[in-house]
Design a protein around this motif. Structure first.
Motif: not given
Length: 899
Positions: A386-392, A628-633, A677-682, A686-690
């Motif tokens: 990962x180049x950003x610190x969050x999971x790819x 690293x903490x961004x996916x949590x929040x 839901x629209x924001x999550x689609x965008x 970037x993130x696996x939200x669930x």
């Protein structure tokens, strides 16, 4: 003589006056004279009034005083004896009373298997004692030497492992059989079919090159077929030689001893949880013939060997590790190969755009032969570091090989073990060059040797490795196939699906059916989600997150301590913290570890003031630790950001009405969830939200409820009439029966008074508030700062997306650009915004985020990416190739940028 007589006379006089009886008489005479003079001097009667001895409480003589003193002494002695007896009885009672067993708090073990996808009865359970155990430093604990080994095996007084524990540990670890399977790969039917296909393609290419028809007999097809077959066979042999692993027990032991000696030179420790290792051992005991598939999140080149290092020293069979062919460098590549690495290409023929059938068949067959022979396998589910610190996002190619091996009964089952790895300070340096759009420097022997020397002279803090609970691949597949959410998505969920990668390091594409591809992608996303949730939060992660999202201008140490205490309370029980101790010590330690290039410390008004360095190269590196903490929040940030934008729209809509302007502005709950839901689609790339076994709508509703419980938002309970309650119950029952009943119709039928003066949306978007959105979301003034912090969590990403949308005008008038060149233009646009102050987040300059945004735009059919002789070109697709449509796209994306 006269002197002696005088001395004797003096002694006689003294003896006369100090005679006992004479002294008593003298005291009695003096007492009587004093009593006669004053008449009121009395001593309290020892016997009390009305006794025979002194019926009238008469005057006390010396004898009476003496008796009174003796009685007092006897009473005091009696009291002392009584007190001593009471104390003795109390001590006896305490000793005889059983000591209450105060059990330590059960610590939440991160990384437990999903209860929905992995039934509890098939999982290795953790006992209460296991859950009370803490992580240990494996560099200081040797299972085959030292005190622990002596307690179990009692080797005697002259055990040489006491003086050489690391060498004894390396020599006493368990030996395993690692059969070589390369010899059975080329004769396999799959490889022979691939060779035949490749030869036929070569013949067709030759005919096209010569301009000959297919039935032209002037071309000696048989001779050319034999030549090309030998050529492809030679190439297949070279591919296999370059790919295969030569794992060796001897080299593994030598590597283990070297790591014991070198790692303490630059790391303070390597922490792992013994209960997690015990989970793996129990799973092996329960399924002895099933291979283990270790799937770590990839952060550093050190990851390749550390998982094997821990498994080896705990008597667990080391896996074969998939590595990129960029690591096949002299000396170091050979060491990795003998430690279990097998090397595969990062991309499958990216220059020609054609599938390399021979390479894919060899990789697929080699993996299947390894699994059948009993080898464990390890590969990085993200593909690269990962180049950003969050999971790819996951790359599911090798996983598809394992699923295919299970489907064709080559293996009965496999145990999936997600692995989370984190560092207080990254050993590999940073990825700032790549995030700024510059090319990656390829690995070489010189660069590797130089990096090792540099690492040995630095300090990188603690490394943490967490093994998640193993779960059965067969049960996961069965569960996902039965799950309604795996294939029967709602329209919103269907928009969130994305096509799995086919050109990555692991893009073997062995499973062609769309349903199976989606199943494999769901498994991969499940693994990444579980691993991200189980990743331990290190000191540098916590400090960087607070500085970039809450105290961007710096803060005194006392304020940072309070903020870190709050963060630890929020994460308690949800995420495992890789540190202990007071928050003040943690902040000082993390600031020193990050160094003055990322965090500055100065004294202001006699107090330490900590401030992040927000210059563009430095803040990008600091954001690596914060992310690293961004996916949590992320979910909370989505909800709060959407609530904020709906609130601003409501304020603009009500600004013309002075009466409404004075009222509190609220937003509708239904409109808020639609906006989320629209924001999550965008942010889908970037993130696996669930998890795949969950519905995103449900997760968002739970997040909103959690925010209301924490009073960041509030949702007052709605008072419903009896008819409305009955109507909602009826709607719920109908929905359970599979019928789709709109609550709007029922509310309108039972109550015509549901009109809201504070609208929650606008602009014709799908999340526009409607009049019957009765449940309102309020914004408590006391938690306004908390909402600003949560909005800032995703602000760097939305600013990047906004800049990419604005750069699409470069593609107008049919102008197709090379993808890498367009990405550089986007990076330049973001940098300009940061320099002008239009964007205050320097970490928005990220090549990875730009690429993810382009994937979203391609999925929405805004742009098209084509491959022209190995060169990727980007162009606009109709009807979005006009300036008016581009302005609409820019507005839609910019909506989610916080003010």
């Amino acid at each position: 003589m006269l002197g002696i007589f005088e001395v004797l006379l003096f002694l006689c006089i003294i003896g006369y006056f100090f005679n006992k009886e004479r002294a008593i008489d003298m005291v009695d005479i003096i007492s009587n004279r004093v009593q006669e003079a004053y008449g009121s001097f009395r001593l309290p009667s020892v016997f009390g009034p009305g006794t025979d001895a002194q019926p009238n409480g008469g005057f006390s003589t010396y004898s009476m005083l003496k008796r009174f003193g003796e009685a007092g002494r006897r009473q005091r002695q009696l009291n002392v004896d009584n007190d001593r007896m009471v104390r003795q009885q109390s001590l006896f009672h305490i000793k005889e009373t059983p000591i209450p067993q105060v059990q330590p708090e059960l610590k939440p073990i991160p990384g437990l298997a999903c209860p929905h996808c992995s039934p509890a009865e098939s999982r290795p359970q953790l006992s209460a004692d296991d859950r009370r155990r803490s992580a240990i430093d494996i560099l200081r604990v040797t299972t085959h030497a030292g005190e622990q080994y002596a307690r179990v095996h009692n080797p005697g007084k002259f055990d040489w492992g006491v003086w050489c524990p690391h060498l004894a540990q390396a020599t006493r670890v368990r030996r395993f059989s690692y059969p070589q399977v390369a010899g059975a790969v080329l004769p396999d039917e799959r490889v022979q079919e691939a060779l035949d296909t490749a030869v036929k393609e070569s013949i067709n290419d030759k005919r096209a090159e010569l301009g000959l028809a297919e039935n032209d007999e002037s071309f000696d097809e048989d001779r050319y077929y034999s030549e090309m077959l030998r050529s492809h066979e030679r190439r297949a042999g070279k591919i296999l030689i370059g790919m295969r692993s030569k794992i060796s027990n001897l080299v593994l032991r030598i590597t283990s001893w070297v790591l014991y000696k070198l790692l303490p030179c630059f790391m303070s420790g390597v922490a792992a949880h013994p209960a997690q290792v015990d989970m793996i051992k129990r799973a092996i005991e329960k399924h002895p013939d099933v291979p283990l598939i270790f799937l770590p999140l990839h952060r550093s080149h050190l990851d390749y060997i550390m998982v094997s290092f821990i498994l080896l020293n705990n008597d667990i069979k080391c896996p074969l590790v998939a590595g990129g062919d960029n690591l096949r460098i002299p000396v170091f590549g050979s060491i990795l190969r003998y430690d279990g690495a097998f090397f595969i290409k990062r991309k499958i023929d990216p220059l020609t755009g054609k599938k390399d059938h021979v390479y894919r068949a060899i990789l697929h067959t080699y993996l299947q032969k390894c699994l059948t022979a009993g080898h464990n396998v390890e590969f990085f589910i993200e593909g690269g570091r990962t180049r950003t610190g969050k999971p790819c996002m996951p790359k599911s190619g090798i996983l598809s090989v394992i699923v295919d091996a299970f489907n064709d009964k080559s293996i009965a089952d496999a145990l999936i073990v997600p692995v989370s790895i984190n560092y207080e300070k990254l050993v590999d340096g940073n990825f700032v060059r790549e995030q700024l759009g510059q090319k990656k420097i390829p690995e070489s022997f010189a660069s590797a040797a130089s990096a090792i020397m540099k690492v040995l002279k630095a300090r990188y803090g603690l490394m943490r490795i967490d093994f998640n609970e193993p779960f059965s691949l067969s049960e996961l597949i069965k569960s996902l196939r039965k799950s309604d959410t795996a294939h029967n998505y709602t329209p919103e969920m269907r928009r969130l699906q994305h096509k799995p990668s086919s050109s990555s390091l692991f893009g073997t594409d062995v499973v062609q059916e769309e349903q199976d591809q989606q199943l494999i992608d769901n498994i991969a996303r499940h693994v990444v989600y579980d691993s991200a949730r189980a990743t331990s939060v290190m000191t540098t992660n916590a400090l960087a997150f607070l500085l970039l999202n809450r105290f961007r201008d710096g803060a005194p140490l006392s304020i940072l301590v309070e903020a870190l205490d709050e963060l630890r309370a929020v994460l308690n029980g949800v995420r495992d913290l890789g540190f202990t101790g007071s928050s003040e010590d943690v902040i000082r330690y993390a600031a020193d570890l990050l160094g003055p290039g990322l965090v500055t410390k100065e004294s202001r008004n006699g107090q330490l003031f900590v401030k992040p360095v927000v210059m563009i190269p430095n803040v990008i590196e600091l954001s690596y630790y914060s992310n690293c903490l961004i996916p949590h929040f992320a979910l909370e940030s989505i909800v709060v950001t959407c609530a904020g934008l709906l609130k601003r729209e409501a304020e603009r809509n009500s600004s013309t009405d002075r009466h409404d302007h004075a009222d509190e502005v609220t937003v509708g709950r239904r409109a808020l969830l639609a906006a989320c839901m629209e924001f999550a689609e965008l942010l889908m790339y970037e993130f696996i939200l669930c998890k795949p076994c969950q519905k995103l709508e449900t997760v968002l509703e739970n997040t909103l409820q959690e925010l209301c419980l924490r009073e960041i938002l509030s949702q007052p309970e709605q008072e419903l009439t009896e008819d409305q309650v009955m109507a909602r119950k009826l709607a719920h029952n109908l929905e359970c029966d599979g019928l789709d009943v709109d609550d709007d119709e029922l509310d309108d039928y039972f109550d015509d008074q549901h009109n809201s003066t504070n609208g929650g949306g606008g602009g014709g978007r799908p999340y526009r508030a409607v009049d019957d959105d009765v449940t309102r979301i309020h914004f408590p003034a006391e938690t306004h700062c908390n909402r600003l912090v949560l909005e800032s969590v995703l602000a760097p990403f939305t600013n990047t997306y906004s800049a990419v949308a604005s750069s699409l005008h470069q593609l107008l008038d049919g102008n197709a650009m090379v993808e890498s060149e367009f990405i550089r233009l986007c990076i330049k646009e973001i940098s300009t915004r940061v320099e002008l102050g239009d964007c205050k987040y320097g970490e928005s300059i990220s090549t990875d985020t730009v690429r993810n945004c382009l994937k979203v735009f391609e999925k929405r059919s805004y742009i098209e990416t084509t491959n022209n002789s190995g060169v990727r070109l980007v162009s606009l697709q109709p009807p979005f190739d006009t300036m008016a449509e581009l302005q609409t796209i820019v507005q839609q994306v910019h909506t989610f940028v916080p003010v």
